[in-house]
Write an enzyme that holds these catalytic residues in place. Sequence first.
Site, PDB file in Angstrom:
ATOM      1  N   TYR A   1       0.841  -1.190   0.000  1.00  0.00           N
ATOM      2  CA  TYR A   1       0.000   0.000   0.000  1.00  0.00           C
ATOM      3  C   TYR A   1       0.879   1.244   0.000  1.00  0.00           C
ATOM      4  O   TYR A   1       1.606   1.508   0.945  1.00  0.00           O
ATOM      5  CB  TYR A   1      -0.919   0.037   1.216  1.00  0.00           C
ATOM      6  CG  TYR A   1      -1.866  -1.129   1.354  1.00  0.00           C
ATOM      7  CD1 TYR A   1      -2.261  -1.880   0.246  1.00  0.00           C
ATOM      8  CD2 TYR A   1      -2.371  -1.491   2.592  1.00  0.00           C
ATOM      9  CE1 TYR A   1      -3.137  -2.948   0.385  1.00  0.00           C
ATOM     10  CE2 TYR A   1      -3.260  -2.550   2.744  1.00  0.00           C
ATOM     11  CZ  TYR A   1      -3.626  -3.277   1.645  1.00  0.00           C
ATOM     12  OH  TYR A   1      -4.494  -4.342   1.791  1.00  0.00           O
TER      13      TYR A   1
ATOM     14  N   LEU B   1     -17.897  -3.222   2.931  1.00  0.00           N
ATOM     15  CA  LEU B   1     -18.864  -2.240   2.439  1.00  0.00           C
ATOM     16  C   LEU B   1     -18.861  -2.183   0.916  1.00  0.00           C
ATOM     17  O   LEU B   1     -19.294  -1.188   0.316  1.00  0.00           O
ATOM     18  CB  LEU B   1     -18.549  -0.860   3.026  1.00  0.00           C
ATOM     19  CG  LEU B   1     -18.743  -0.755   4.545  1.00  0.00           C
ATOM     20  CD1 LEU B   1     -18.215   0.570   5.066  1.00  0.00           C
ATOM     21  CD2 LEU B   1     -20.219  -0.924   4.897  1.00  0.00           C
ATOM     22  N   GLY B   2     -18.380  -3.255   0.284  1.00  0.00           N
ATOM     23  CA  GLY B   2     -18.406  -3.315  -1.176  1.00  0.00           C
ATOM     24  C   GLY B   2     -17.627  -2.191  -1.829  1.00  0.00           C
ATOM     25  O   GLY B   2     -18.053  -1.637  -2.835  1.00  0.00           O
ATOM     26  N   ARG B   3     -16.479  -1.838  -1.240  1.00  0.00           N
ATOM     27  CA  ARG B   3     -15.655  -0.718  -1.717  1.00  0.00           C
ATOM     28  C   ARG B   3     -16.445   0.595  -1.755  1.00  0.00           C
ATOM     29  O   ARG B   3     -16.255   1.421  -2.629  1.00  0.00           O
ATOM     30  CB  ARG B   3     -15.049  -1.022  -3.089  1.00  0.00           C
ATOM     31  CG  ARG B   3     -14.064  -2.161  -3.049  1.00  0.00           C
ATOM     32  CD  ARG B   3     -13.333  -2.370  -4.354  1.00  0.00           C
ATOM     33  NE  ARG B   3     -12.336  -3.416  -4.159  1.00  0.00           N
ATOM     34  CZ  ARG B   3     -12.587  -4.713  -4.148  1.00  0.00           C
ATOM     35  NH1 ARG B   3     -13.821  -5.131  -4.366  1.00  0.00           N
ATOM     36  NH2 ARG B   3     -11.633  -5.599  -3.929  1.00  0.00           N
TER      37      ARG B   3
ATOM     38  N   SER C   1     -13.146  -5.116   2.410  1.00  0.00           N
ATOM     39  CA  SER C   1     -14.215  -4.510   1.600  1.00  0.00           C
ATOM     40  C   SER C   1     -15.600  -4.972   2.044  1.00  0.00           C
ATOM     41  O   SER C   1     -16.448  -5.331   1.214  1.00  0.00           O
ATOM     42  CB  SER C   1     -14.011  -4.823   0.115  1.00  0.00           C
ATOM     43  OG  SER C   1     -12.828  -4.238  -0.372  1.00  0.00           O
TER      44      SER C   1
END
Length: 332
Positions: free
Chosen positions: A60, A209-211, A207
């Site tokens: 990252y 929150l579904g990105r 993820s």
Amino acid sequence: MTLEQRTLGTGDHALKVSALGLGCMGMSEFYGTGDEATAIATIHRALELGVTFLDTADMYGPFTNEQLVGKALQGRRDGVVLATKFGNERLPDGTRLGVNGRPEYVHAACDASLQRLGVDHIDLYYQHRVDQNVPIEETVGAMAELVEAGKVTHLGLSEAAPDTIRRAHAVHPITALQTEYSLFTRDLEVEIVPTIRELGIGLVPYSPLGRGLLTGAITSESSLTEGDARTTPYFPRFQGEALDANLVLVGRIREIADQHGCTPGQLALAWVLAQGDDVVPIPGTKRVAYLEENVAAADVTLTEQDLQALAEAVPADAVRGDRYGDFSSIDR
């Protein structure tokens, strides 16, 4: 304030963590520009709220996210469960070199992460992606050597297939599997979840929150800023007709959330938390307000009727578009 604690793994390799973790990736890359001071304030607020499970990775940034997390933890390391990952090899300029699971690289990557984080050990060390060219036994064998050396205390895998998980666990107990899981991504329920539960391995959904889709904050392609990776073909669910169809599903989630007096994102996180006490989602954010919203999801209680209503509103096969446009690095 303290969040409920959950346990990843079993026996001598169990790891107690806060029921919600904090994914730090977006503070440095992928979801638009970041601000170091705001990111550090978000991490500090997470610790105040009882979120003591922090997730980063060497790739990252690359590398800068570990440095950021390390800076935020100066004088605050005690009580924090720190997770990082290796395996997605990148150069400082961001060039991707591929997946690397060679034993010598495992050792070098760990030493570099320890230095960037400014700590003497990593609580949970994941192989970020499985190297298809290196037997998993060799990679996990090297990871086990890190445990013996006191540099790492628990081992994890990310995006690993059931057979890989079994072979890895036979070399050294695996504490947690990190993989994508949310109302919009449920394929792992067929084989992966039964496998890790049989072996006593915890699940860390990234993820959840579904990105960002499940928060309701994304309303169209134009609502994403320039430089946001979700605008690229690598994330098909955010493109064109697929996004339109998925936003219809988000609307259904919002209707149920309204009945509970919570946001769609809080309902989506509550759904993940309801999947078992061995499930610890790590929603990512770089802002205090969204962090506080996510933490409040722990107070949303769902009944069996609520779970059934969500299953009917968002059938597992209803989401349009693959979660990735390229699965070449995903172990299947």
